[in-house]
Design a protein around this motif. Sequence first.
Motif, PDB file in Angstrom:
ATOM      1  N   ASN A  74       7.352 -14.938  60.188  1.00  0.00           N
ATOM      2  CA  ASN A  74       6.732 -13.711  60.664  1.00  0.00           C
ATOM      3  C   ASN A  74       6.568 -13.684  62.177  1.00  0.00           C
ATOM      4  O   ASN A  74       6.670 -12.630  62.787  1.00  0.00           O
ATOM      5  CB  ASN A  74       5.370 -13.523  59.993  1.00  0.00           C
ATOM      6  N   LYS A  75       6.280 -14.836  62.764  1.00  0.00           N
ATOM      7  CA  LYS A  75       6.008 -14.845  64.200  1.00  0.00           C
ATOM      8  C   LYS A  75       6.863 -15.885  64.920  1.00  0.00           C
ATOM      9  O   LYS A  75       6.372 -16.949  65.295  1.00  0.00           O
ATOM     10  CB  LYS A  75       4.521 -15.159  64.440  1.00  0.00           C
ATOM     11  N   MET A  86       0.213 -32.808  68.280  1.00  0.00           N
ATOM     12  CA  MET A  86       0.970 -33.465  67.227  1.00  0.00           C
ATOM     13  C   MET A  86       0.032 -34.102  66.201  1.00  0.00           C
ATOM     14  O   MET A  86       0.016 -35.303  65.996  1.00  0.00           O
ATOM     15  CB  MET A  86       1.934 -34.473  67.835  1.00  0.00           C
ATOM     16  N   ASN A  87      -0.769 -33.240  65.573  1.00  0.00           N
ATOM     17  CA  ASN A  87      -1.613 -33.744  64.494  1.00  0.00           C
ATOM     18  C   ASN A  87      -1.736 -32.721  63.366  1.00  0.00           C
ATOM     19  O   ASN A  87      -2.640 -32.797  62.547  1.00  0.00           O
ATOM     20  CB  ASN A  87      -3.006 -34.144  65.008  1.00  0.00           C
ATOM     21  N   ILE A  88      -0.842 -31.727  63.337  1.00  0.00           N
ATOM     22  CA  ILE A  88      -0.908 -30.751  62.261  1.00  0.00           C
ATOM     23  C   ILE A  88       0.251 -30.984  61.297  1.00  0.00           C
ATOM     24  O   ILE A  88       1.251 -31.611  61.642  1.00  0.00           O
ATOM     25  CB  ILE A  88      -0.874 -29.302  62.798  1.00  0.00           C
ATOM     26  N   SER A  89       0.100 -30.467  60.091  1.00  0.00           N
ATOM     27  CA  SER A  89       1.154 -30.673  59.099  1.00  0.00           C
ATOM     28  C   SER A  89       2.217 -29.594  59.248  1.00  0.00           C
ATOM     29  O   SER A  89       1.988 -28.539  59.843  1.00  0.00           O
ATOM     30  CB  SER A  89       0.570 -30.630  57.696  1.00  0.00           C
ATOM     31  N   VAL A  90       3.395 -29.883  58.710  1.00  0.00           N
ATOM     32  CA  VAL A  90       4.494 -28.930  58.770  1.00  0.00           C
ATOM     33  C   VAL A  90       4.100 -27.655  58.035  1.00  0.00           C
ATOM     34  O   VAL A  90       4.374 -26.542  58.483  1.00  0.00           O
ATOM     35  CB  VAL A  90       5.761 -29.543  58.148  1.00  0.00           C
ATOM     36  N   GLU A  91       3.414 -27.844  56.902  1.00  0.00           N
ATOM     37  CA  GLU A  91       2.999 -26.703  56.104  1.00  0.00           C
ATOM     38  C   GLU A  91       2.083 -25.789  56.921  1.00  0.00           C
ATOM     39  O   GLU A  91       2.256 -24.568  56.933  1.00  0.00           O
ATOM     40  CB  GLU A  91       2.278 -27.202  54.848  1.00  0.00           C
ATOM     41  N   ILE A 110      13.924 -24.320  62.908  1.00  0.00           N
ATOM     42  CA  ILE A 110      14.659 -23.214  62.283  1.00  0.00           C
ATOM     43  C   ILE A 110      14.273 -23.148  60.805  1.00  0.00           C
ATOM     44  O   ILE A 110      14.499 -24.105  60.055  1.00  0.00           O
ATOM     45  CB  ILE A 110      16.176 -23.410  62.420  1.00  0.00           C
ATOM     46  N   VAL A 111      13.673 -22.052  60.403  1.00  0.00           N
ATOM     47  CA  VAL A 111      13.187 -21.914  59.031  1.00  0.00           C
ATOM     48  C   VAL A 111      14.143 -21.005  58.256  1.00  0.00           C
ATOM     49  O   VAL A 111      14.563 -19.958  58.760  1.00  0.00           O
ATOM     50  CB  VAL A 111      11.766 -21.316  59.020  1.00  0.00           C
ATOM     51  N   MET A 112      14.480 -21.408  57.042  1.00  0.00           N
ATOM     52  CA  MET A 112      15.389 -20.598  56.229  1.00  0.00           C
ATOM     53  C   MET A 112      14.721 -20.230  54.917  1.00  0.00           C
ATOM     54  O   MET A 112      14.165 -21.094  54.234  1.00  0.00           O
ATOM     55  CB  MET A 112      16.672 -21.378  55.977  1.00  0.00           C
ATOM     56  N   ASP A 113      14.778 -18.958  54.543  1.00  0.00           N
ATOM     57  CA  ASP A 113      14.163 -18.545  53.283  1.00  0.00           C
ATOM     58  C   ASP A 113      15.191 -18.593  52.159  1.00  0.00           C
ATOM     59  O   ASP A 113      16.339 -18.999  52.356  1.00  0.00           O
ATOM     60  CB  ASP A 113      13.518 -17.161  53.431  1.00  0.00           C
ATOM     61  N   GLU A 114      14.763 -18.157  50.974  1.00  0.00           N
ATOM     62  CA  GLU A 114      15.590 -18.318  49.777  1.00  0.00           C
ATOM     63  C   GLU A 114      16.904 -17.532  49.823  1.00  0.00           C
ATOM     64  O   GLU A 114      17.797 -17.783  49.031  1.00  0.00           O
ATOM     65  CB  GLU A 114      14.782 -17.894  48.541  1.00  0.00           C
ATOM     66  N   ASP A 115      17.037 -16.583  50.727  1.00  0.00           N
ATOM     67  CA  ASP A 115      18.257 -15.786  50.786  1.00  0.00           C
ATOM     68  C   ASP A 115      19.331 -16.399  51.674  1.00  0.00           C
ATOM     69  O   ASP A 115      20.411 -15.839  51.827  1.00  0.00           O
ATOM     70  CB  ASP A 115      17.940 -14.375  51.308  1.00  0.00           C
ATOM     71  N   GLN A 116      19.019 -17.520  52.295  1.00  0.00           N
ATOM     72  CA  GLN A 116      19.988 -18.104  53.222  1.00  0.00           C
ATOM     73  C   GLN A 116      20.956 -19.022  52.498  1.00  0.00           C
ATOM     74  O   GLN A 116      20.598 -19.682  51.525  1.00  0.00           O
ATOM     75  CB  GLN A 116      19.271 -18.880  54.330  1.00  0.00           C
ATOM     76  N   CYS A 117      22.164 -19.036  52.993  1.00  0.00           N
ATOM     77  CA  CYS A 117      23.216 -19.860  52.388  1.00  0.00           C
ATOM     78  C   CYS A 117      23.413 -21.113  53.253  1.00  0.00           C
ATOM     79  O   CYS A 117      23.725 -21.021  54.445  1.00  0.00           O
ATOM     80  CB  CYS A 117      24.505 -19.063  52.315  1.00  0.00           C
ATOM     81  N   PHE A 168       1.948 -25.566  60.112  1.00  0.00           N
ATOM     82  CA  PHE A 168       2.701 -24.932  61.195  1.00  0.00           C
ATOM     83  C   PHE A 168       3.445 -23.694  60.695  1.00  0.00           C
ATOM     84  O   PHE A 168       3.486 -22.671  61.347  1.00  0.00           O
ATOM     85  CB  PHE A 168       3.680 -25.924  61.822  1.00  0.00           C
ATOM     86  N   ILE A 169       4.029 -23.805  59.507  1.00  0.00           N
ATOM     87  CA  ILE A 169       4.807 -22.666  59.004  1.00  0.00           C
ATOM     88  C   ILE A 169       3.897 -21.544  58.517  1.00  0.00           C
ATOM     89  O   ILE A 169       4.146 -20.373  58.788  1.00  0.00           O
ATOM     90  CB  ILE A 169       5.747 -23.114  57.858  1.00  0.00           C
ATOM     91  N   TYR A 170       2.819 -21.914  57.820  1.00  0.00           N
ATOM     92  CA  TYR A 170       2.073 -20.875  57.118  1.00  0.00           C
ATOM     93  C   TYR A 170       0.829 -20.367  57.839  1.00  0.00           C
ATOM     94  O   TYR A 170       0.339 -19.297  57.511  1.00  0.00           O
ATOM     95  CB  TYR A 170       1.714 -21.355  55.703  1.00  0.00           C
ATOM     96  N   SER A 171       0.277 -21.118  58.809  1.00  0.00           N
ATOM     97  CA  SER A 171      -0.964 -20.635  59.410  1.00  0.00           C
ATOM     98  C   SER A 171      -0.675 -19.457  60.347  1.00  0.00           C
ATOM     99  O   SER A 171       0.417 -19.349  60.913  1.00  0.00           O
ATOM    100  CB  SER A 171      -1.642 -21.758  60.191  1.00  0.00           C
ATOM    101  N   ASP A 172      -1.672 -18.594  60.490  1.00  0.00           N
ATOM    102  CA  ASP A 172      -1.486 -17.415  61.322  1.00  0.00           C
ATOM    103  C   ASP A 172      -1.448 -17.757  62.801  1.00  0.00           C
ATOM    104  O   ASP A 172      -0.963 -16.991  63.616  1.00  0.00           O
ATOM    105  CB  ASP A 172      -2.613 -16.404  61.052  1.00  0.00           C
ATOM    106  N   GLU A 173      -1.989 -18.932  63.137  1.00  0.00           N
ATOM    107  CA  GLU A 173      -1.983 -19.335  64.537  1.00  0.00           C
ATOM    108  C   GLU A 173      -0.545 -19.602  65.008  1.00  0.00           C
ATOM    109  O   GLU A 173      -0.219 -19.383  66.165  1.00  0.00           O
ATOM    110  CB  GLU A 173      -2.834 -20.595  64.705  1.00  0.00           C
ATOM    111  N   TYR A 174       0.305 -20.089  64.107  1.00  0.00           N
ATOM    112  CA  TYR A 174       1.680 -20.426  64.477  1.00  0.00           C
ATOM    113  C   TYR A 174       2.665 -19.447  63.843  1.00  0.00           C
ATOM    114  O   TYR A 174       2.643 -18.274  64.139  1.00  0.00           O
ATOM    115  CB  TYR A 174       1.971 -21.890  64.133  1.00  0.00           C
ATOM    116  N   CYS A 175       3.508 -19.915  62.939  1.00  0.00           N
ATOM    117  CA  CYS A 175       4.613 -19.070  62.469  1.00  0.00           C
ATOM    118  C   CYS A 175       4.157 -17.915  61.575  1.00  0.00           C
ATOM    119  O   CYS A 175       4.894 -16.947  61.385  1.00  0.00           O
ATOM    120  CB  CYS A 175       5.628 -19.909  61.714  1.00  0.00           C
TER     121      CYS A 175
END
Lengths: 453, 375
Positions: free
Chosen positions: A248-249, A257-262, A331-338, A264-271
Amino acid sequence: MGRKLLLDKAHIEGIRYYDTYRSNGGYAAAEKALKTMGPDAVLEEVKKSGLRGRGGAGFPTGLKWSFIAKPEGVPRYLVCNADESEPGTFKDRYLMEFIPHLLIEGLIISSFALGANSAYIYIRGEYAWIPDILEQAIAEAKNKGWLGKNILGTGFDLEIYVQRGAGAYICGEETALIESLEGKRGNPRIKPPFPAVKGLWQCPTVVNNVETLAAVVPIINIGGDEYIKYGTGKSTGTKLISACGNINKPGVYEIEMNISVEEFIYSDEYCGGIKNNKRLKACIPGGSSVPVLPANLLLKTAKGETRMMTYESLADGGFATGSMLGSGGFIVMDEDQCIVRNTLTFARFYHHESCGQCSPCREGTGWMEKVLKNIEYGKGKMSDIDLLWDIQRKIEGNTICPLGDAAAWPVAAAIRHFRDEFEWHVAHPQEALTRNFGLAHYADPLPAPVAAV
Amino acid sequence: MLLSSFAGKNYIKMAEEKKLFKVKIDNISVEVEPGTTILNAARQIGGEIVPPAMCYYSKLQGSGGKCRTCLVKVSKGSDADPRPMPKLVASCRTTVMDGMEVSNITSPEVLEARKGVVEFLLLNHPLDCPVCDQAGECHLQDLSYEHGADSTRYEFKRRTFDKVDLGDKIKLHMTRCILCYRCVYTADQLTEKREHGILGRGDASEISTYISQSLDNDFIGNVIDVCPVGALTDQTFRFKNRVWFLKPVDAHRDCENPKCCGKTVLWMRGNEVFRVTARKDKYGEVEAFICDTCRFDKKDVKDWIIEGPRKIERHSVISQGHYVNTVKPKDALVEVLDGRQPKLLFNIHSESQVNRPDIDLSKIHGPAHSDDFKK
């Protein structure tokens, strides 16, 4: 909110210009280093901070600096590697475009520590408008006495030059960069000798990434001991991550460097999560050359631990089940990516960017691209998958520079983790032209690791 | 003066004290001077354990490291630091350390990698050996014969380039090139000004003069000798003969050019000199470079003082001609016919328009044509 060290003042209007930068505490570190600390004290501080190279390899910066040869009467050079060409990485661009003085301050401190009187910023040719920004900033700094002869009356001289590349990815490799800087064809040199002994014009040279040099500024400001308190373990401090793909963002984020990947991807502060409420399929956490990971291995390591945004945690499990933090091109890829198509895109890139000096990379990258093209466009054979694996294995580690590895890893990881998607492409050539393989089982929880008896 | 004599003394002292490094290559020990590369240490041992080299050329400074055929495994770095090197290293550019242990043909990993490199080198190579002038003395032929697979896995169109005349003496057939850069180093180090180089990148890189021009320099002909494949060939020799039909003899002349040694090999058939090359050692490297006058313009036996037949390695196809110590097979026909001579229907030389021994093939410009044989 995560703590910030590099982009803490990025929001201030006009921070691009000297006056604003200075009035917001800029050049305090340079003043401190030049006036109150000696070169050795600066080096000591950087060593203490545990700062690791932000260009991709993560080599400790203090250690790199301490390797520089210091023969009498031979000039030393500092080269800033701003040839940021890795697909997915655009963090240095942000730094140079919006806070150029941070880089210049970092260059002053680092040159002082290394005893270099000339520093070069080698900038990617495609960043056509940034050299002007940098040169303007250099002129401002020079006007205010931060560059030139006898800076702050300390007797230290420094000039910074900006050199534009001509659009070759290979010139991001440090020895190819040096060749290009000397005006030659950008072919990587054969090492040893390393640049720390024979670099630019055959003189001792240190090549550092833009972000690494910028990070020296907060280290001097707050001290190495304080810097260690940011991050986890050996991944100290903060890291710029350029996030892109189906999120989204998208943008450049400074993370501690103390946050989880999850997170980073899902919180509103980041992606801010995956776009259009799709599901996460795969992610390339460190720029196009690092191995791609399926969702289940991305969020949790093979041991079942939460994967963190650190050098160690992302590399946990080696290449079998892990990846790398690399240069921070997320680089994040969703379920529609090949995945096959994505791998083809990368293979095409590396084929196009191979310098052609050594045979495995020159011939192998083109071969991989052609085989992948066949698979993607429904002309593949099952044996092609094994062939691809064999080609990448024969390129990896057998080339002069890391571009060969960088070309081989994405292909290897795609086949390792997404083999059934490749097989599906071969088995259903017609269907593969019209629809994607989808998420399949790539987000399914991994079987709990069985304790060795 | 003072300084230099001091340095000289120091040098002698150093030479006396110079410690030799002990190296083990494929379990064979050798003592070499510090600064020697693994490849050269292996060459001091000789035999099968010498890694093949396609781009390294001992006479050209800075060459090597590019083709990756000489990759070896360093299983022990040195006595001081016994850790093995993490990757295979290019033996032509890696210097030895005291106590180093290297595996070449004893390491399956090395052989596997080398096989891969040969496959990569042949990927876009046209394999037109039957019409290539280099055939018989081509390093790529030898390399693929010894280390390559018997078929290719490449199913795509091979890369091709147009043939280019680099002047009237040198032909560039870029399709065959393996980009060893030797000719670039030769031009850099032997001639006054390099006029050719590498254009483009990746698998589109090519040797070129940028805007077609001829290479013109009195030593540029050496690029033909250093080229490991048939990419650079001698226009005065192209299609004239196969190398294994020719008899190589050592010869020399007093060359006017002070930089030229004048020591060459004449490739002859009968009394005809088909081509002149420099003398090459067993690794295919020239012993000394020769000038273009010797190479291209002195195609007459009278220009040369013949020293004798050149020694060619027994396994080379060139020695199939058996021109030394040849024993003429006994003509059995005469015995069978009780001393009578076999009756020829006609003498081919008097009947044929071609095959006229009075015409010197080597003197004809370009490939021979039937017009050349018209009476």
